[in-house]
Design a protein around this motif. Structure first.
Motif, PDB file in Angstrom:
ATOM      1  N   LYS A 285     -54.676  42.832  58.773  1.00 37.18           N
ATOM      2  CA  LYS A 285     -54.859  43.342  60.141  1.00 37.18           C
ATOM      3  C   LYS A 285     -53.505  43.788  60.659  1.00 37.18           C
ATOM      4  O   LYS A 285     -52.607  42.960  60.848  1.00 37.18           O
TER       5      LYS A 285
ATOM      6  N   ARG B  74     -61.055  35.018  63.772  1.00 34.97           N
ATOM      7  CA  ARG B  74     -61.837  36.020  64.489  1.00 34.97           C
ATOM      8  C   ARG B  74     -62.214  37.200  63.600  1.00 34.97           C
ATOM      9  O   ARG B  74     -63.171  37.926  63.886  1.00 34.97           O
TER      10      ARG B  74
ATOM     11  N   ILE C 202     -61.387  43.651  63.987  1.00 29.86           N
ATOM     12  CA  ILE C 202     -61.778  44.518  62.879  1.00 29.86           C
ATOM     13  C   ILE C 202     -60.608  44.621  61.921  1.00 29.86           C
ATOM     14  O   ILE C 202     -59.529  45.060  62.324  1.00 29.86           O
ATOM     15  N   PRO C 203     -60.774  44.185  60.668  1.00 33.35           N
ATOM     16  CA  PRO C 203     -59.650  44.217  59.728  1.00 33.35           C
ATOM     17  C   PRO C 203     -59.223  45.652  59.423  1.00 33.35           C
ATOM     18  O   PRO C 203     -60.048  46.564  59.425  1.00 33.35           O
ATOM     19  N   THR C 204     -57.936  45.804  59.178  1.00 35.19           N
ATOM     20  CA  THR C 204     -57.429  47.119  58.813  1.00 35.19           C
ATOM     21  C   THR C 204     -57.776  47.422  57.360  1.00 35.19           C
ATOM     22  O   THR C 204     -58.035  48.565  56.990  1.00 35.19           O
TER      23      THR C 204
ATOM     24  N   GLU D 166     -61.201  51.765  69.452  1.00 35.98           N
ATOM     25  CA  GLU D 166     -60.420  51.341  68.289  1.00 35.98           C
ATOM     26  C   GLU D 166     -61.328  51.188  67.065  1.00 35.98           C
ATOM     27  O   GLU D 166     -61.048  51.725  65.988  1.00 35.98           O
ATOM     28  N   ALA D 167     -62.450  50.479  67.282  1.00 39.83           N
ATOM     29  CA  ALA D 167     -63.380  50.242  66.177  1.00 39.83           C
ATOM     30  C   ALA D 167     -64.001  51.550  65.704  1.00 39.83           C
ATOM     31  O   ALA D 167     -64.133  51.785  64.500  1.00 39.83           O
TER      32      ALA D 167
ATOM     33  N   MET E 226     -61.830  53.886  63.581  1.00 39.82           N
ATOM     34  CA  MET E 226     -61.617  53.504  62.187  1.00 39.82           C
ATOM     35  C   MET E 226     -62.646  54.132  61.261  1.00 39.82           C
ATOM     36  O   MET E 226     -62.322  54.577  60.170  1.00 39.82           O
TER      37      MET E 226
END
Lengths: 248, 252
Positions: free
Chosen positions: A15, A53, A60-62, B70-71, B74
């Motif tokens: 992340k 989390r 949201i993971p990168t 942001e989500a 992606m």
């Protein structure tokens, strides 16, 4: 309890914020098996909460993937709402719904998401409330409860969805010292019943007594993983030695 | 002394009754007020409904864009582009309708956009509704943003999707938080409709003006109109106050 069944498998989890200038998580691989109580400790800013989390995608993971129950929940097509129903989460600040009674807090999600009838949901909620010693507070509002009571209700709210794993994000950090015990007792009871748990906490006593595995995080990576006895009596990395010398 | 006062009061009352009779009763002139009152109510109530619907939609788009960009960025899916465009449209809408006077907007709607309209009332409902919607949207958005982010996360972590979280958890709390501000906006809307006379609608204000024009007596029709507005606002305020007290039950 059937062990060796991998419930959550995390691979290469990263992340990054601000175009990779801040690396909250920097490549994490781990497996969480059914019935395990994984306790994550480490200094603040080490990425403990971010990791927890990420498990239910509140972050949201990168990069990287999380496989839960054999399904890659980080895939674009995965229905994360469905998977979150099976992952109960307890927050540092309880996050109860202040405009609803305790009973309504507990029955909202089971009724709307699991399609339970009001009677069914309330029966289950009252049963669980009774077990955490709050059977008489069903009709109170969250504002009328103490911190410890609120957190016990929050745990029950997650349990009402009948989750397969419970995620605890510093559940006792916002509590008065005298209320920490009552919350930890509920968590101990849960663990003894075989619930799979991932707990971020600063309560070293709890980690030692209840944890089946300790993970020490720093700088967004797992620095050390071990059984509680091994970890606390014989930490390997200098960073963990330093940390323990400060908190124990 | 007391007797003199009595006589004076009697003559005052007689003059008042005569004037009242002349201004409102003769030629059934009170009918103007009745009609104007009806139109003011129609325009206000209609605009209120239009404004709330627009407000909810715009606030939902704006705040979900802010929360999810942001989500969405992606995955760069279709929803990302749809929301980016919708958000931009909402911003333009807010800028235009908050940035120009309502009278000008009303004139443009009546004389340019709906130039063929025979009845001004629906046009006024539309114009006031769209205008009010811009303010209501920002009130709602402020309300949504004032709800602790933890509430949102709690909803999502239980498995509610974005819209369910909004509907079951955020909006009920938001509504309570914005009620006083929203009431303010409704009062402002009610009073703003007094410019409807600009496009030939007989609203309450215009009705008072019409009577004044026919009788050359100004103070009675205009004061009467003012009193009617005041009473309407008082009723509205007390209704909202009652609702507020009911919603505050959980904060004992």
């Amino acid at each position: 309890m059937s062990d060796n069944n991998v419930l959550i498998k995390v691979s290469g989890l990263k992340k990054h914020y601000n175009k990779s200038s801040v690396k909250a998580l920097d490549g994490i691989d781990c497996e969480i098996k059914e019935g395990e109580v994984v306790v994550i400790i480490g200094p603040s800013g080490s990425g403990k909460s971010t990791f927890l989390r990420s498990l239910n995608l509140l972050e949201i993971p990168t990069e990287g993937s999380i496989v839960f129950d054999g399904i890659d929940i980080t895939a674009p097509k995965a229905n994360i709402n469905k998977h979150r129903q099976k992952m109960g989460m307890v927050f540092q600040h309880f996050n109860l719904f202040p405009n609803m009674t305790i009973l309504k807090n507990l029955t909202l999600a089971p009724m709307k998401l699991l399609g339970k009838s009001k009677e069914e949901a309330e029966k289950k909620a009252r049963e669980l409330l009774e077990r955490v010693g709050l059977g008489d507070r069903a009709d109170a509002y969250p504002g009328q409860l103490s911190g410890g009571q609120k957190q016990r209700v929050a745990i029950v709210r997650a349990l009402c969805m009948e989750p397969e794993v419970m995620l605890f994000d510093e559940p006792t950090s916002a509590l008065d010292p005298e209320m920490v015990g009552e919350v930890l007792d509920v968590m101990k009871q849960l663990a003894s019943e075989g619930m799979t748990m991932v707990v971020v906490t600063h309560e070293m006593g709890f980690a030692r007594e209840v944890g089946t595995r300790i993970v020490f995080m720093d700088g967004g990576v797992f620095v050390e993983e071990n059984t509680p006895d091994e970890f606390f009596s014989n930490p390997q990395s200098p960073r963990a030695v330093d940390f323990l010398s400060k908190v124990l | 002394m007391i007797k003199q006062f009595g006589i004076w009061l009697g003559s005052m009352w007689a003059a008042f009754a005569k004037e009242f009779n002349f201004v409102f009763i003769e030629d059934n002139r009170y009918q103007h007020i009745v009609k104007g009152f009806g139109n003011t109510l129609k325009i206000t109530a209609g605009a209120l409904v239009v404004g709330i619907i627009i407000g909810i939609i715009v606030a939902a788009i704006r705040s979900s864009y802010d929360k999810n960009k942001e989500a969405m960025a992606m995955h760069k899916g279709l929803s990302y582009y749809v929301f980016t465009v919708a958000n931009a449209i909402c911003k333009v809408y807010l800028t235009i309708f908050r940035g120009t006077p309502i009278v000008v907007q009303l004139l443009i709607f009546y004389f340019i956009i709906f130039a063929n309209a025979k009845n001004g009332v629906p046009v006024a409902i539309f114009a006031f509704g769209i205008n009010s919607g811009a303010y209501v949207a920002e009130i709602f958005r402020g309300g949504i943003m004032s709800i602790d982010g933890g509430q949102f996360e709690a909803g999502r972590s239980l498995g509610f999707n974005y819209l369910q979280t909004m509907r079951y958890i955020i909006i009920p709390q938001m509504f309570k938080a914005v009620l006083p501000t929203l009431c303010n906006e409704f009062i402002a809307l009610l009073k703003e409709t007094s410019v409807a006379g600009y496009v030939g609608i007989i609203d309450l204000t215009k009705a008072g003006n019409v009577i004044a024009g026919r009788t050359f007596s100004y103070y009675m029709p205009l004061i009467a109109v003012a009193i009617i507005y005041l009473v309407m606002v008082l009723i509205l305020t007390s209704l909202v106050g009652k609702l507020e007290r009911r919603l505050r039950k959980s904060e004992r």
